[in-house]
Design a protein around this motif. Structure first.
Motif, PDB file in Angstrom:
ATOM      1  N   ILE A 200       0.857  -1.188   0.000  1.00 11.41           N
ATOM      2  CA  ILE A 200       0.000   0.000   0.000  1.00 11.41           C
ATOM      3  C   ILE A 200       0.890   1.234   0.000  1.00 11.41           C
ATOM      4  CG2 ILE A 200      -1.689   1.344   1.336  1.00 11.41           C
ATOM      5  CD1 ILE A 200      -2.740  -1.326   2.461  1.00 11.41           C
TER       6      ILE A 200
ATOM      7  N   THR B   1       0.100   5.406   0.158  1.00  6.00           N
ATOM      8  CA  THR B   1      -0.865   6.503   0.194  1.00  6.00           C
ATOM      9  C   THR B   1      -0.125   7.823   0.219  1.00  6.00           C
ATOM     10  OG1 THR B   1      -0.987   6.443   2.609  1.00  6.00           O
ATOM     11  CG2 THR B   1      -2.621   5.162   1.406  1.00  6.00           C
TER      12      THR B   1
ATOM     13  N   LYS C 298      -4.884   6.630  -2.383  1.00  8.12           N
ATOM     14  CA  LYS C 298      -4.171   5.356  -2.393  1.00  8.12           C
ATOM     15  C   LYS C 298      -3.652   5.124  -3.812  1.00  8.12           C
ATOM     16  CE  LYS C 298      -5.857   2.649   1.423  1.00  8.12           C
ATOM     17  NZ  LYS C 298      -6.531   1.432   1.870  1.00  8.12           N
TER      18      LYS C 298
ATOM     19  N   ASP D 116      -2.919   0.002  -3.859  1.00 13.08           N
ATOM     20  CA  ASP D 116      -3.894  -0.439  -2.865  1.00 13.08           C
ATOM     21  C   ASP D 116      -3.882  -1.958  -2.699  1.00 13.08           C
ATOM     22  OD1 ASP D 116      -5.983  -0.587  -1.076  1.00 13.08           O
ATOM     23  OD2 ASP D 116      -7.513   0.083  -2.492  1.00 13.08           O
ATOM     24  N   ASN D 117      -3.103  -2.429  -1.737  1.00 12.90           N
ATOM     25  CA  ASN D 117      -3.070  -3.839  -1.347  1.00 12.90           C
ATOM     26  C   ASN D 117      -2.706  -4.767  -2.508  1.00 12.90           C
ATOM     27  OD1 ASN D 117      -3.171  -5.721   0.703  1.00 12.90           O
ATOM     28  ND2 ASN D 117      -5.290  -6.272   0.271  1.00 12.90           N
TER      29      ASN D 117
END
Length: 121
Positions: free
Chosen positions: A10, A12, A21, A24-25
């Motif tokens: 991640i 941000t 973000k 994002d994952n």
């Protein structure tokens, strides 16, 4: 043999309502000899992901393993040496040192490592 593993990555920027973000994952791995393409729309986080994998930027959370080494656990100095010795980065913008020739810009990492670069003709 796994050469790259990205786990729950991640990244941000900003805070609160302004938080974005950029990554994002994201999780994936790459085996030695595999060819991988990162594709997506403009603004989807491709360059951010590559900067994270290359050790140019640090993730907000998650881990990146290159040849089994967690590059997020490295100090800034160790990461700079790792980038210089292990990672080749070609920027989409020209990040050259203007007072150096093209050849000097290319061989700068060798010079910083105290290694001789032999020009072959």
């Amino acid at each position: 043999m796994e050469i790259l593993r990205v786990e729950n990555l991640i990244k941000t920027y900003g805070k609160g309502e302004a938080e974005v973000k950029a990554v994002d994952n994201v999780s994936f791995s790459v085996e030695k000899g595999e060819f991988v393409a990162i594709v997506g729309a403009s603004g989807s986080g491709k360059s951010t992901l590559l900067h994270l994998i290359g050790g140019v930027d640090r993730p907000t959370s998650g881990n990146i393993y290159i040849d089994g080494k967690n590059i997020n656990a490295m100090t800034n100095d160790a990461l700079a040496i790792f980038r210089r010795r292990q990672v080749g980065i070609v920027y989409q913008f020209y990040n050259l040192i203007p007072i150096l020739t093209v050849e000097e810009n290319i061989t700068l990492p060798c010079d910083l490592d105290g290694k001789m670069w032999i020009k072959k003709s």
